[in-house]
Write an enzyme that holds these catalytic residues in place. Structure first.
Site, PDB file in Angstrom:
ATOM      1  N   SER A 117       0.644  -7.826 -20.772  1.00 16.62           N
ATOM      2  CA  SER A 117       1.709  -6.974 -20.233  1.00 16.62           C
ATOM      3  C   SER A 117       1.634  -5.562 -20.837  1.00 16.62           C
ATOM      4  O   SER A 117       0.630  -4.870 -20.648  1.00 16.62           O
ATOM      5  CB  SER A 117       3.064  -7.654 -20.482  1.00 16.62           C
ATOM      6  OG  SER A 117       4.067  -7.076 -19.677  1.00 16.62           O
ATOM      7  N   ASP A 169       4.183 -13.548 -10.503  1.00 19.01           N
ATOM      8  CA  ASP A 169       4.702 -12.675 -11.557  1.00 19.01           C
ATOM      9  C   ASP A 169       5.746 -11.725 -10.978  1.00 19.01           C
ATOM     10  O   ASP A 169       5.434 -10.879 -10.143  1.00 19.01           O
ATOM     11  CB  ASP A 169       3.540 -11.880 -12.169  1.00 19.01           C
ATOM     12  CG  ASP A 169       3.910 -11.211 -13.483  1.00 19.01           C
ATOM     13  OD1 ASP A 169       5.089 -10.836 -13.655  1.00 19.01           O
ATOM     14  OD2 ASP A 169       3.019 -11.038 -14.329  1.00 19.01           O
ATOM     15  N   HIS A 200       5.141 -14.681 -15.212  1.00 18.22           N
ATOM     16  CA  HIS A 200       4.697 -13.740 -16.255  1.00 18.22           C
ATOM     17  C   HIS A 200       4.498 -14.509 -17.555  1.00 18.22           C
ATOM     18  O   HIS A 200       5.298 -14.426 -18.488  1.00 18.22           O
ATOM     19  CB  HIS A 200       5.754 -12.637 -16.404  1.00 18.22           C
ATOM     20  CG  HIS A 200       5.273 -11.427 -17.137  1.00 18.22           C
ATOM     21  ND1 HIS A 200       4.233 -10.643 -16.687  1.00 18.22           N
ATOM     22  CD2 HIS A 200       5.706 -10.849 -18.290  1.00 18.22           C
ATOM     23  CE1 HIS A 200       4.053  -9.642 -17.521  1.00 18.22           C
ATOM     24  NE2 HIS A 200       4.918  -9.752 -18.513  1.00 18.22           N
TER      25      HIS A 200
END
Length: 218
Positions: A117, A169, A200
């Site tokens: 991320s 996600d 995620h």
């Protein structure tokens, strides 16, 4: 020289390779340290794992709440407007960790950068701008935040790149991962892209693929 505080998992043998792995927003270096026991690629016995802790700072999209972050996120748009200056500062801190590994006897071609991320956005910047060839770039559920500003160095034009993303996600949409593949491919990078039916996060098949990729590049 001062360095980011890190969780470090030492190798069973004298380290001749290293993985520097950055966590996501609001997490810390312990987040992915727990993954190491699940990694069983052949050279793991001589690989040192470094999991840096991000500094704490106000994050605009979270109402200015102070939390561990590699940079401020200014808008939750598809383009992810971010504080590029702060992101570049975080990438410079990663470069210092690379140098430390070299000083500890690990060749630059045996150093892999990985990031999840927010951490993935930082390692794009850190790896592609680095002036010496690195061993690989692993990006999980992330986006290429600095594609418009990065001064890419030709030393890493051939770096092995693996991008993984979840099809479900809802934090970093898969479209951003796919866009990174397109942007990198247009610049002549060779990119492997893998997608998984997940949100995620990470999943077991993905970890198996990471094992195989580490085994190949190391």
């Amino acid at each position: 020289m001062s360095y980011l505080p890190c969780v470090e998992i030492k190798s069973q043998q004298q380290a001749d390779s290293a993985v520097i792995w950055l966590h996501g927003l609001g997490a810390d270096g312990h987040d992915f340290a727990s993954l190491v026991p699940q990694l069983n690629f052949p050279k793991k016995v001589s690989t040192r794992f470094i999991f840096p802790h991000a500094p704490s700072m106000p994050v605009t999209i979270n109402g200015g709440y102070i939390m561990p972050a590699w940079y401020d996120i200014l808008e939750m748009s598809i383009d992810r407007k971010v504080d590029v200056v702060q992101l570049e500062k975080s990438a410079a801190e990663v470069a210092k960790l690379i140098l430390r590994e070299q000083e500890r006897g690990v060749a630059n071609q045996r150093i892999i950068l990985a990031g999840f991320s927010q951490g993935g956005a930082v390692v794009y910047q850190a790896a592609l701008s680095h002036a010496e060839p690195l061993g690989g770039l692993l990006v999980l559920s992330s986006y290429f935040a600095t594609y418009q500003t990065i001064q890419a160095h030709p030393a890493n034009q051939q770096i092995p790149i693996l991008i993984q993303h979840g099809t479900q996600d809802n934090v970093v949409p898969e479209a951003l991962g796919q866009r990174a593949v397109q942007l990198l491919s247009e610049r002549g990078y060779h990119v492997d892209y893998q997608r998984y039916p997940m949100a995620h996060t990470l999943c077991a098949p993905q970890i198996d693929d990471i094992n195989r990729w580490f085994g190949r590049v190391l």
